[in-house]
Write a protein that holds these residues in place. Structure first.
Motif, short mmCIF file in Angstrom:
data_model
loop_
_atom_site.label_atom_id
_atom_site.label_comp_id
_atom_site.label_asym_id
_atom_site.label_seq_id
_atom_site.Cartn_x
_atom_site.Cartn_y
_atom_site.Cartn_z
N ASN A 63 -7.76 4.84 -5.35
CA ASN A 63 -6.59 5.20 -6.15
C ASN A 63 -6.71 6.66 -6.57
O ASN A 63 -7.80 7.15 -6.86
CB ASN A 63 -6.49 4.30 -7.38
CG ASN A 63 -5.98 2.93 -7.04
OD1 ASN A 63 -4.98 2.79 -6.34
ND2 ASN A 63 -6.66 1.90 -7.52
N ARG A 64 -5.57 7.35 -6.61
CA ARG A 64 -5.54 8.75 -7.04
C ARG A 64 -5.38 8.81 -8.55
O ARG A 64 -4.72 7.95 -9.15
CB ARG A 64 -4.39 9.47 -6.37
CG ARG A 64 -4.55 9.53 -4.88
CD ARG A 64 -3.33 10.08 -4.20
NE ARG A 64 -2.69 11.10 -5.01
CZ ARG A 64 -1.91 12.05 -4.55
NH1 ARG A 64 -1.64 12.08 -3.28
NH2 ARG A 64 -1.35 12.93 -5.34
N ALA A 65 -5.96 9.80 -9.16
CA ALA A 65 -5.92 9.94 -10.63
C ALA A 65 -4.49 10.03 -11.16
O ALA A 65 -4.17 9.45 -12.17
CB ALA A 65 -6.73 11.16 -11.06
N GLY A 66 -3.60 10.73 -10.46
CA GLY A 66 -2.23 10.89 -10.92
C GLY A 66 -1.30 9.80 -10.45
O GLY A 66 -0.10 9.85 -10.67
N GLY A 67 -1.83 8.78 -9.79
CA GLY A 67 -1.03 7.69 -9.25
C GLY A 67 -1.01 7.73 -7.74
O GLY A 67 -1.16 8.79 -7.13
N GLY A 68 -0.88 6.61 -7.13
CA GLY A 68 -0.86 6.52 -5.68
C GLY A 68 -2.21 6.15 -5.11
O GLY A 68 -3.19 5.95 -5.82
N LEU A 69 -2.24 6.05 -3.80
CA LEU A 69 -3.43 5.65 -3.07
C LEU A 69 -3.74 6.71 -2.03
O LEU A 69 -2.83 7.27 -1.42
CB LEU A 69 -3.19 4.31 -2.37
CG LEU A 69 -4.36 3.70 -1.61
CD1 LEU A 69 -5.41 3.16 -2.60
CD2 LEU A 69 -3.90 2.59 -0.69
#
Length: 79
Positions: A63-69
């Motif tokens: 998972n990315r810190a700002g949202g998303g994968l």
């Protein structure tokens, strides 16, 4: 990039994957509880990982810190 590896990362800005599901997304037939049965069979990531591994590479998702994968694929570079 390591001198012997090619790394490609694909990322999106969607909601990401539940942390409890992240370890299982590469399992054949995995489907999160929020996906309807009509959304597919859950084989794409499993097949992609097997193909990459057959060529000596690896696939990792996070998972990315700002949202998303983000899905990172590493493959050895032929010399």
């Amino acid at each position: 990039m390591d001198s012997g590896l090619l790394r490609v990362t694909v990322a999106d800005r969607g909601p990401g994957v539940f942390d409890c599901d992240l370890a299982a997304i590469f399992d054949p037939f995995f489907r999160s509880g929020s996906r309807p049965a009509s959304a597919g069979y859950g084989l794409v990531l499993a097949i992609a990982r097997r193909v990459v591994q057959a060529h000596g590479g690896s696939v990792v998702a996070a998972n990315r810190a700002g949202g998303g994968l983000a899905v990172a694929i590493e493959l050895p570079v032929a010399r």
